[in-house]
Design an enzyme around this catalytic site. Structure first.
Site, PDB file in Angstrom:
ATOM      1  N   GLY A  88      10.256  -0.157   4.580  1.00 54.65           N
ATOM      2  CA  GLY A  88      10.739   0.023   5.842  1.00 54.65           C
ATOM      3  C   GLY A  88      11.070  -1.357   6.456  1.00 54.65           C
ATOM      4  N   GLY A 174      16.588  10.680   1.639  1.00 53.89           N
ATOM      5  CA  GLY A 174      16.828   9.762   0.710  1.00 53.89           C
ATOM      6  C   GLY A 174      15.834  10.063  -0.692  1.00 53.89           C
ATOM      7  N   ARG A 175      15.730   8.793  -1.320  1.00 52.99           N
ATOM      8  CA  ARG A 175      14.947   8.924  -2.728  1.00 52.99           C
ATOM      9  C   ARG A 175      13.523   9.634  -2.411  1.00 52.99           C
ATOM     10  NH1 ARG A 175      16.896   3.099  -3.059  1.00 52.99           N
ATOM     11  NH2 ARG A 175      16.332   3.384  -0.765  1.00 52.99           N
ATOM     12  N   ILE A 176      12.701   9.352  -1.364  1.00 53.73           N
ATOM     13  CA  ILE A 176      11.380   9.888  -1.192  1.00 53.73           C
ATOM     14  C   ILE A 176      11.604  11.399  -0.901  1.00 53.73           C
ATOM     15  CG2 ILE A 176       9.107   9.761  -0.166  1.00 53.73           C
ATOM     16  CD1 ILE A 176       9.893   6.792   0.741  1.00 53.73           C
ATOM     17  N   ASP A 291       0.883  10.528   7.925  1.00 54.87           N
ATOM     18  CA  ASP A 291       0.349   9.302   7.469  1.00 54.87           C
ATOM     19  C   ASP A 291       0.652   8.173   8.589  1.00 54.87           C
ATOM     20  OD1 ASP A 291      -0.434   7.674   5.305  1.00 54.87           O
ATOM     21  OD2 ASP A 291       1.653   7.165   5.045  1.00 54.87           O
ATOM     22  N   HIS A 316      -1.743   5.563   7.489  1.00 53.48           N
ATOM     23  CA  HIS A 316      -0.708   4.797   6.865  1.00 53.48           C
ATOM     24  C   HIS A 316      -0.868   4.411   5.354  1.00 53.48           C
ATOM     25  CE1 HIS A 316       3.167   2.462   7.821  1.00 53.48           C
ATOM     26  NE2 HIS A 316       3.259   2.761   6.671  1.00 53.48           N
ATOM     27  N   ILE A 317      -1.269   5.401   4.470  1.00 49.82           N
ATOM     28  CA  ILE A 317      -1.839   5.201   3.277  1.00 49.82           C
ATOM     29  C   ILE A 317      -0.670   5.832   2.355  1.00 49.82           C
ATOM     30  CG2 ILE A 317      -4.212   5.121   3.775  1.00 49.82           C
ATOM     31  CD1 ILE A 317      -4.209   8.171   2.233  1.00 49.82           C
TER      32      ILE A 317
END
Ligand code: DGY
Length: 351
Positions: A88, A174-176, A291, A316-317
């Site tokens: 990010g 996108g990729r994720i 998350d 946020h893991i």
């Protein structure tokens, strides 16, 4: 000598990046680098950063460090690169960066699998009432319940006799998102809907190709309304920032299926927390797995979302595995070094 002095560069790093990665920088201190590290185990202090930035060729930062005109001015005209240990980059003012013709390094790809794994974990946990049921065990209340046919029942991620088709919706593709989609194939998913910015240049040919390689019945770019209405799981996986703020709002949530689950592994700002708390409380949707939450980590412990039994929240893991974080740190360092020494950066942001 002067020539040695002239070729020295200063790098400011806003956190100790650990024993696997710091030597990549520190071993060059004998040679051509001055390495200045914020070495406390806490967010880098802004004043410290402003005081240490002057003369730096590179800043290696985290997503908790605001990179704005003030910091860039403090660093000075010799600054070449801002390298963030994150995928990010909404903490970086890209206009100010472009104005100064700086490079930006970030860490795509190396975290794709970790975040896709977390996305699936949250989809399962939210669908299967993990929060409510674990709380019962953790609080010692399990003995109050005996097994019964529909006790603790949730919603199944996998296809089933009653739900033979399964649709995944992706806000951002996108990729994720695509790695998350690939993980859903063994769960029997049959359709994929997504929204994405035109900048990602989606084409129907790419989608047909993707569908056939994953053996999905369809992959389609749609509007948010259709995505909300038809998805069994909605994954929020678009970048943060003003453009995507509150894409998931009351209107969106009201259109979702009552049996559907919302998963957010991107940025909290994409989801309106108040609307989501209401949606869960009133049963517009089945559950949510988060998350990230707007305002994290300060989100008050008594925000209705944090209390909501149908909301699984982890702090946020998404990319937090040792395997992934080491590679993110390595990439952040390599991006900075490449930019300083005029080599090709392994992951430069297209500005
Ligand atoms: C990122 O990289 O931006 C994530 O939010 C943390 O891994």
């Amino acid at each position: 000598t002067n020539s040695v002095q002239a070729s020295r560069h200063k790098i400011v790093v806003t956190r100790d990046l650990g024993p696997d990665i710091m030597p990549l920088l520190l071993k060059r201190e004998q040679q051509d680098l001055d390495v200045i590290v914020w070495d406390k185990d806490a967010n880098c202090d802004r004043q410290w950063l402003l005081q240490n930035a002057p003369g730096a060729s590179a800043l290696i930062v985290l997503l908790t460090d605001k990179v704005d005109a003030e910091l860039l001015d403090a660093a000075g005209p010799q600054l070449r690169v801002v390298s963030t240990m994150s995928i990010g980059y909404e903490h970086i003012d890209l206009k100010e960066v472009a104005k100064r013709k700086l490079k930006v390094g970030y860490t795509p790809d190396v975290l794709t699998d970790a975040v896709a794994d977390t996305s699936i974990m949250l989809a399962l946990m939210a669908g299967r009432n993990a929060r409510e049921t674990m709380t019962i065990v953790n609080e010692g209340r399990w003995p109050n319940y005996s097994w019964s046919p529909f006790l603790f029942c949730g919603r199944q991620l996998s296809a089933s006799l009653s739900s033979p088709t399964r649709t995944a919706g992706f806000i951002g593709f996108g990729r994720i998102a695509q790695a998350t989609l690939a993980r859903l194939i063994p769960f029997g998913f049959t359709h994929c809907l997504y929204t994405s910015s035109p900048r990602s240049k989606p084409t129907p040919e790419r989608d047909t190709q993707l569908a056939s390689s994953l053996r999905l019945q369809s992959v389609s770019r749609v509007d948010l309304d259709r995505l909300a209405a038809e998805s069994d799981v909605v994954f929020v996986l678009a970048p943060g920032g003003e453009e995507t703020k509150n894409l998931v709002n009351e209107e969106f949530l009201r259109k979702m299926k009552k049996t559907a689950v919302l998963v957010n592994t991107s940025r909290g700002t994409l989801v309106d927390s108040d609307a989501l708390a209401k949606a869960l409380r009133e049963g517009w949707i089945w559950g949510a797995g988060l998350d990230v939450v707007a305002g994290e980590p300060k989100i008050a412990a008594d925000h209705p979302l944090v209390k909501e039994p149908k909301c699984v929240i982890v702090p946020h893991i998404g990319s937090a595995t040792y395997e992934t974080r080491v590679e993110m740190a390595r990439l952040a360092v390599n991006n900075a070094l490449a930019a300083i020494f005029d080599e090709r950066m392994p992951a430069a942001l297209d500005l």
